[in-house]
Design a protein around this motif. Structure first.
Motif, short mmCIF file in Angstrom:
data_model
loop_
_atom_site.label_atom_id
_atom_site.label_comp_id
_atom_site.label_asym_id
_atom_site.label_seq_id
_atom_site.Cartn_x
_atom_site.Cartn_y
_atom_site.Cartn_z
N GLU A 44 -4.32 5.63 2.67
CA GLU A 44 -3.92 4.76 1.56
C GLU A 44 -4.32 5.43 0.24
O GLU A 44 -5.51 5.61 -0.03
CB GLU A 44 -4.63 3.40 1.69
CG GLU A 44 -4.30 2.46 0.55
CD GLU A 44 -5.24 1.26 0.51
OE1 GLU A 44 -5.68 0.77 1.56
OE2 GLU A 44 -5.52 0.81 -0.63
N HIS A 50 -2.48 1.04 -4.12
CA HIS A 50 -2.33 -0.33 -3.63
C HIS A 50 -1.95 -1.19 -4.82
O HIS A 50 -2.63 -1.16 -5.84
CB HIS A 50 -3.66 -0.79 -3.01
CG HIS A 50 -3.52 -1.99 -2.14
ND1 HIS A 50 -4.48 -2.37 -1.25
CD2 HIS A 50 -2.51 -2.90 -2.02
CE1 HIS A 50 -4.08 -3.48 -0.61
NE2 HIS A 50 -2.90 -3.81 -1.08
N GLU A 60 0.87 -1.18 0.00
CA GLU A 60 0.00 0.00 0.00
C GLU A 60 0.90 1.22 0.00
O GLU A 60 1.94 1.21 0.66
CB GLU A 60 -0.89 0.01 1.25
CG GLU A 60 -2.05 -0.95 1.15
CD GLU A 60 -2.91 -0.98 2.41
OE1 GLU A 60 -2.64 -0.23 3.37
OE2 GLU A 60 -3.86 -1.77 2.43
MG MG Z 1 -6.30 -1.39 -0.71
#
Ligand code: MG
Ligand code: ATP
Length: 448
Positions: free
Chosen positions: A282, A285, A209
């Motif tokens: 985040e 990813h 991430e």
């Molecule tokens: Mg994710």
């Protein structure tokens, strides 16, 4: 753009429903308007930022060798039955029935769609490797949409999918996206940290991430403090070359999200004064998951010896609309947003302090024409609002540079140049002010 002709519905008060600063500022700056829980209209100012971010994401995807296409938002449930994910995905999937009673869905991601495209069109190893991406709206019926565009239900995602013959080639494809992401976020003025991550329902055994540290982040993260200032690979990076040294430099120091955190290892590997335990957002990813979808959906090609080979795959997401909020979380002050030039809706705000005064209007019009001719994104405040209100609006919407033209300065042949980030103001001759602001904007457009 003349402010009198623009659509900029700013709010003076902080909306009560917004819990975090980026959401508050996006509403106050007239960037978005909620139409239902987790679903927003992007007003003109917000759309400008979204488009700039989208373009930087696109440029870096292209630089890394990925190829753009566009897949539909509405997908057929049958494709998801092939992969076995239709039932498994759960309530986050918005399921739709069409007039012929066919099960459809609003795509939360697109592994199935892209795997079907590649399965039906690529037959030989000679046509590999491929990395195909699109920038498209996704829908996930989040149980708790919140924080504005940070956790929406409808959101814009860049999703890329790599297809390779061997696990070794797939690892190289993963490395290209890893490096690409470091550059993408740095170009937006963000310090991103790749962290070992759980692969979740997408599956697979290798995943990172990309996290931006921010107090309002939803994830608890742990890392070595050196990673916060890690060196970002330059624009001259050879994506066909060996990227292992870059990846090693970024992965040799401890960095993990809560799900993957190993407290004992953290304490053994990282000296006390280098331990960072913080909240993070985040923004990207990446996953390598091998043959999970290609096996289930029969995506195979003929290898050099004629034998059929099941494709190795990875997928790579960037939260394009989430990034708008993430940049604001990382860059604001008490007066409003502070856009880095590459993401700014306008690069320069030209403020006419006395609309109706012939000389002030004349000089302002001259600046406006010259800034436009220089290719600068300029918003010209030609309203008859009082000076304080004009400054407050431009500070709120976060335009990086302000050129202020008032009757006194005009008599002296001078304008004021203000830097939104530092607050520094300087009085300069017209020509110097113009040259300086154009130079500053152009030098800050490309950060890495
Ligand atoms: Mg994710
Ligand atoms: P999260 O853990 O935040 O729910 P995710 O792991 O489910 O995200 P991915 O499937 O990895 O998300 O999607 C790729 C990217 O899309 C994420 O890194 C994030 O930046 C963005 N994203 C995911 N869900 C949302 C959402 N509900 N609103 C806005 N952006 C999102």
């Amino acid at each position: 753009m003349r402010l009198t002709r623009y659509f900029l519905p700013v709010l003076r008060d902080t909306p009560k429903e917004a819990e975090i600063v980026s959401h508050q500022l996006m509403l106050r700056a007239g960037m978005i308007k909620q139409t239902a829980a987790g679903i927003y209209s992007w007003l003109p100012l917000g759309l400008r930022v979204l488009s700039k971010i989208e373009n930087i994401v696109r440029e870096e995807q292209n630089r890394a060798g990925a190829i753009e296409l566009l897949m539909p938002t509405i997908q057929s449930a049958d494709l998801w039955r092939e992969s076995g994910r239709y039932e498994a995905y759960g309530k986050e999937m918005l399921r739709i029935v069409d007039r012929h009673e066919r099960d459809m869905l609003f795509g939360p991601t697109a592994e199935e769609v892209i795997t079907a495209i590649v399965r039906d069109s690529i037959k030989s190893y000679k046509d590999l490797p491929k990395n195909l991406y699109n920038i498209q709206w996704k829908f996930r019926d989040e149980i708790r949409p919140r924080f504005g565009v940070m956790r929406g239900r409808e959101f814009l995602m860049k999703d890329a999918y790599s297809f390779d013959m061997t696990a070794e080639d797939a690892r190289k494809a993963y490395q290209r996206m890893f490096v690409c992401y470091l550059r993408t976020f740095a170009r937006l003025g963000l310090k991103s940290i790749p962290m070992k991550a759980d692969t979740g329902p997408i599956g697979g055994d290798l995943s990172h991430e990309f996290i931006i540290l921010a107090e309002t982040g939803e994830s608890q993260v742990f890392c070595h403090k050196d990673l916060i200032e890690g060196a970002v690979p330059g624009a001259d990076t050879d994506f066909d070359g060996d990227l292992t040294p870059i990846i090693s430099a970024w992965t040799s120091k401890y960095a993990a999200t809560e799900e993957m955190h190993d407290a004992a290892r953290f304490e053994a590997e990282v000296p006390v004064d280098s331990r960072v335990s913080a909240r993070g957002i985040e923004v990207g990813h990446i996953f390598y998951f091998g043959t999970k979808y290609s096996e289930a959906m029969g995506a195979r090609v003929q290898g050099p010896d004629g034998a059929m080979i099941t494709l190795q795959m990875g997928s790579y997401g960037v939260g394009v609309s989430r990034l708008v909020g993430a940049i604001i979380e990382a860059s604001h002050d008490a007066n409003g947003i502070i856009w880095p030039v590459p993401a700014a809706p306008f690069e320069v705000a030209l403020i006419n302090l006395k609309v109706g005064d012939k000389d002030t209007d004349g000089v302002s019009a001259d600046f406006y024409g010259k800034l436009q001719a220089a290719g600068i994104d300029v918003i010209y405040d030609d309203t008859d609002e009082r000076a304080g209100g004009k400054f407050a609006t431009m500070d709120l919407i976060g335009v990086p540079y302000q050129v202020i033209v008032g009757p006194k300065g005009v008599k002296a042949g001078e304008a004021e140049l203000k830097n939104r980030k530092t607050g520094a103001r300087e009085t300069l001759s017209f020509d110097t002010a113009l040259a300086k602001v154009v130079g500053a904007v152009k030098s800050e457009r490309v950060l890495v």
